[in-house]
Scaffold this active site. Structure first.
Site, PDB file in Angstrom:
ATOM      1  NE  ARG A  71       1.399 -30.174 -89.669  1.00  0.00           N
ATOM      2  CZ  ARG A  71       1.839 -29.210 -90.606  1.00  0.00           C
ATOM      3  NH1 ARG A  71       1.012 -28.330 -91.080  1.00  0.00           N
ATOM      4  NH2 ARG A  71       3.013 -29.378 -91.269  1.00  0.00           N
ATOM      5  N   GLY A  72       3.113 -28.147 -86.850  1.00  0.00           N
ATOM      6  CA  GLY A  72       4.002 -27.257 -87.327  1.00  0.00           C
ATOM      7  C   GLY A  72       4.526 -26.178 -85.937  1.00  0.00           C
ATOM      8  CB  ALA A  73       7.827 -25.981 -84.545  1.00  0.00           C
ATOM      9  NE  ARG A 108       3.505 -33.016 -81.512  1.00  0.00           N
ATOM     10  CZ  ARG A 108       3.759 -32.904 -82.791  1.00  0.00           C
ATOM     11  NH1 ARG A 108       3.033 -32.147 -83.544  1.00  0.00           N
ATOM     12  NH2 ARG A 108       4.643 -33.422 -83.494  1.00  0.00           N
ATOM     13  CG  ASP A 250      11.689 -30.010 -88.388  1.00  0.00           C
ATOM     14  OD1 ASP A 250      11.402 -30.370 -89.691  1.00  0.00           O
ATOM     15  OD2 ASP A 250      10.575 -30.033 -87.710  1.00  0.00           O
ATOM     16  CG  ASN A 260      12.754 -30.200 -93.875  1.00  0.00           C
ATOM     17  OD1 ASN A 260      12.273 -29.673 -92.733  1.00  0.00           O
ATOM     18  ND2 ASN A 260      12.450 -30.271 -94.849  1.00  0.00           N
TER      19      ASN A 260
END
Lengths: 358, 358
Positions: A71-73, A108, A250, A260
């Site tokens: 996870r985490g862009a 996703r 984000d 965020n």
């Protein structure tokens, strides 16, 4: 932008600590790298177990992205880039390759980096006939993420004082990126420079990224960390012990309003009320010049089950109504500085102009 | 103080909803009440199971108080008062009675109400020869708690508007008292008056009194409630949807500075920043005139294990350092009004003078 002058000659910390499992890696028995597989540190098993999950085909990689193994862009983007190489290894025709890439980029749909990275990698060989060429493209994306993290770390660490105490939020470290991360990457850099930062982090309900992931990263780097309930942030900021708050982002609007992880806005307001600087650390790719201010940023609401209990154990009455927003918006007026890979920006923010000055 | 004029002729809600298990009750097969036993709603099993725990002797009652089967200072006090009756039933001599009372008052040394209630009850018959006389004294304490809660509810409900939306914190309802409670009691009263309040509550990590207990109370009263992660409070208060924040208090200094469950200060600061009224609801017995301001209120820090996981499941790396303060202090300047059983006080607070005007 301010150059990170004080950063010259200082060490850059490794993206992955010695002996640890990397967040995303391409592994191959052949020097050319082909054939190979993607290995992901399985974040669903942290902090108890540190184990790599090997994906030799596209289908298990899509499943891993969906289950938040990674996870985490930025990390999802790099995993997706290597996924394009898997697609080329696996596909028996250009049509099959394109179909695998399409499925991969939709694993996703909200993570914009995933689609971007899949598209950019596959553009290097649109028919998927040459996995080596695609691997080179994926490695460029991987290297760029590491370099951007390292630069943010250097610029941000110049803001910190020796022996200072800082508060961060959620997980913005190497587990969210393939480099050292954003806000946590700044603290990791300060640690590598010998500044001995002490780092507080809340648990970050509902998914506990602070307790599960940031505490894990602080521990594996041998840093001085303290975990607290999210409810303790106000008392901490009022205590006079905190020298600054560092968070990721984000999405950032043109005026500097920042979306965020839920809870960020409260930290910003509490920091302001107590005279503590509040710093946002994010690559310039997070700035969305099409959005004038935070009122236009859509806020995702997630499933009530995340709040109704922890894993399989209920902690609230069955069926009780839940409000579970994933993000909040911090107004630009509460942001003391924005740290990007290009330097430190101070308010007033005019980010459309910043982006056009490339 | 303002009289609760608008409260006249309005209904008082029952301390325990129809068909529910009371927080604390004295049960006997004999009309005189003697012999009898204390029954406690076992709060360690909420929200899953609503079951009474019967204590016929002092030892199991002490164990129940220690294990938080019953919690909340007023509820613990009433349980302790009935415990004195158990001591008289059980003791074979005045010395044995006094020894049981001594053990009882020390079951939770920090809960000042417990020692106060045990002492006041046993003063009615210091040798413990007449359980009927002690039962009458215990019932007076119980009735006084119910009356004080009802009065706070009436005074506080006059502040609320029809169809309003409110935020509360922790559990301050009938599970913390033997009456309807303090802050939650105000909302319960407003519901009984037909004002249809909508009530948001955070989970309140680490012990989840919001998720486990307040959500349970809202559900059992058929009220409109919403549970959220503690991290969502800032976004909620910034949304414009909240008409007021209602919290209880553990101790109030002479100038109005208020110690309460960790997280309260953050809600007060966020309410102020967003123009939302912040109301403290507490009986005048919570005011400590010996303390000039909040800087002198000691803040208890609790065990790290409460934050390291949920029940038996770890949610953070083994042995990670934890900061777990149980309370924080809200400065009086952030308190819009203090609701007591004697009426609604407005700032500036001069609580020594208030107490001397009995």
């Amino acid at each position: 932008m301010m150059p990170g002058a004080a950063a010259e000659g200082r060490p850059t910390p490794p993206s992955t600590p010695e002996g640890a499992v990397p967040t995303v890696a391409w592994k191959s028995g052949d020097a050319s790298g082909i054939p190979g597989a993607v290995e992901l540190l399985d974040q669903t098993r942290l902090p108890e177990t540190q184990v790599a999950l090997r994906c030799g085909d596209v289908a298990p990689l899509i499943d891993a992205i969906r289950r938040l193994v990674v996870r985490g862009a930025p990390a999802i983007g790099v995993a997706g880039a290597y996924g394009v190489v898997l697609a080329a290894q696996e596909a028996k025709s250009p049509a099959a390759f394109r179909e695998l890439c399409r499925k991969l980029r939709e694993a996703r749909p909200t993570a914009v980096n995933l689609a971007w990275a899949v598209d950019r990698t596959s553009a290097a060989d649109p028919e998927g006939r040459d996995p080596r060429r695609l691997l080179a493209a994926a490695r460029r994306i991987h290297a760029e993420d590491e370099a951007a993290c390292a630069a943010m770390g250097r610029h941000g660490a110049t803001l910190l004082r020796e022996g200072g105490t800082y508060l961060t939020h959620c997980n913005t470290g190497r587990l969210a990126a393939t480099g050292i991360g954003t806000a946590l990457g700044v603290l990791v850099t300060a640690h590598a420079w010998g500044l001995r930062p002490k780092v507080y982090v809340g648990e970050v309900r509902p998914l506990l990224q602070g307790a599960r992931l940031t505490a894990f990263e602080l521990q594996e780097r041998g840093m001085d960390g303290v975990l607290m309930p999210d409810t303790a942030a106000g008392a901490l900021l009022a205590s006079g012990r905190i020298d600054g708050v560092l968070v990721g982002a984000d999405r950032i609007a043109a005026n500097g309003d920042t979306a965020n992880k839920i809870g960020t806005y409260a930290l910003a307001e509490l920091a302001r009320a107590n005279g503590v600087p509040f710093w946002v650390v994010a690559p310039t790719s997070t700035i969305d010049p099409s959005i004038a201010d935070g009122t236009s940023i859509p806020i995702e609401e997630r499933a009530p089950e995340e709040v109704r209990g922890w894993r399989k154990e209920a902690t609230s009455p069955a069926g009780f109504p839940v409000w579970n927003p994933a993000f909040d918006v911090t107004p630009a007026r509460l942001v003391s500085a924005l740290v990007t890979e290009r330097g430190v920006l101070r308010p007033p923010f005019e980010l459309r102009r910043t982006l056009s000055n490339r």
